[in-house]
Design an enzyme around this catalytic site. Structure first.
Site, short mmCIF file in Angstrom:
data_model
loop_
_atom_site.label_atom_id
_atom_site.label_comp_id
_atom_site.label_asym_id
_atom_site.label_seq_id
_atom_site.Cartn_x
_atom_site.Cartn_y
_atom_site.Cartn_z
N ALA A 1 -2.18 2.15 -4.73
CA ALA A 1 -1.77 3.56 -4.66
C ALA A 1 -1.86 4.04 -3.21
O ALA A 1 -1.79 3.25 -2.27
CB ALA A 1 -2.64 4.38 -5.60
N THR B 1 2.11 3.35 -6.65
CA THR B 1 2.43 3.83 -5.31
C THR B 1 1.72 5.16 -5.11
O THR B 1 0.90 5.56 -5.95
CB THR B 1 3.96 3.98 -5.14
N VAL C 1 0.86 -1.18 0.00
CA VAL C 1 0.00 0.00 0.00
C VAL C 1 0.90 1.23 0.00
O VAL C 1 1.90 1.27 0.72
CB VAL C 1 -0.92 0.04 1.23
N CYS C 2 0.56 2.20 -0.83
CA CYS C 2 1.26 3.48 -0.83
C CYS C 2 2.76 3.24 -1.12
O CYS C 2 3.11 2.46 -1.98
CB CYS C 2 1.00 4.20 0.49
N SER C 3 3.64 3.90 -0.37
CA SER C 3 5.07 3.77 -0.62
C SER C 3 5.63 2.43 -0.18
O SER C 3 6.84 2.18 -0.32
CB SER C 3 5.83 4.91 0.08
#
Length: 228
Positions: free
Chosen positions: A148, A118, A98-100
């Site tokens: 993202a 990301t 998830v995300c970074s």
């Protein structure tokens, strides 16, 4: 998986959805792993404690890797954490982020030649790890499933439940979480994304998180500036 300074919703969103598997489809067991069983700070006032260590769960069927701001970049140089990711990837059915968190997978050498996404502020950085950046809410390439920023982890987790237990179970999980978003200001207009606010923040995440690794810091900072 937890690491110091993670973003709580990156963890709690997918964890809430996936934990429903334990009662909707008995036989699944959801754990939270960290290098040690201790209290980890997050990038909010919340603190979290994993249920198991890396050593206790060396080969998960599925692993979800959260992200964060500067601490996520710091984690990109954590040899123990990266070693755990590589070891888990050798056996797992799905490695997700998830995300970074996808940048951690990239730093572990797991996204070479893979499509991935990301958080929008650091999208360009995936190319540093030979991944192919994709602007999607979530994207799957083989066993790697990346989401993202932050809230996208919930969407990714519902897709993952459908992959593991079927769409009917995923719909039950969606009802269980009452996940029916209606943001008060409508959908995001990406053409009006406030780069002037977030670009300096992303640059500081790289600078602060990789302060002890000037070569990698310089490469990532350059990508943020040029978008290449």
């Amino acid at each position: 998986m937890v690491f110091p300074g993670l973003t709580p919703l990156d963890l709690a969103g997918p964890l809430t959805i996936l934990s429903m598997l334990e009662w909707l489809r008995p036989g699944y067991r959801v754990t939270v792993v960290g290098e040690r069983i201790r209290t980890y700070e997050t990038d909010t006032a919340l603190r979290v404690t994993p249920s198991h260590t890396f050593a206790q769960v060396p080969a998960p069927q599925v692993l979800v890797v959260p992200g964060g701001a500067a601490p996520a970049f710091r984690a990109m140089t954590d040899r123990t954490l990266l070693g755990y990711l590589r070891g888990a990837a050798a056996h797992a059915e799905v490695i997700s982020s998830v995300c970074s968190g996808s940048l951690l997978l990239g730093a572990a050498g797991l996204l070479r030649g893979r499509r991935a996404t990301t958080h929008w502020t650091t999208h360009e950085l995936l190319a540093e790890f030979d991944a192919a950046p994709v602007h999607e809410r979530w994207v799957q390439d083989g066993p790697f499933l990346t989401a993202a920023g932050v809230s996208a982890g919930i969407d990714m987790a519902l897709h993952l439940v459908a992959e593991l237990a079927g769409e009917d179970v995923a719909r039950l999980a969606q009802f269980g979480a009452e996940y029916d978003p209606e943001p008060p200001f409508g959908a995001l207009d990406w053409d009006a994304a406030p780069d002037e606010v977030f670009a300096p923040a992303a640059d500081s995440w790289v600078s602060d998180g990789l302060a002890g690794h000037p070569e990698l810091q310089a490469r990532l900072a350059s990508r943020l500036r040029t978008g290449v």
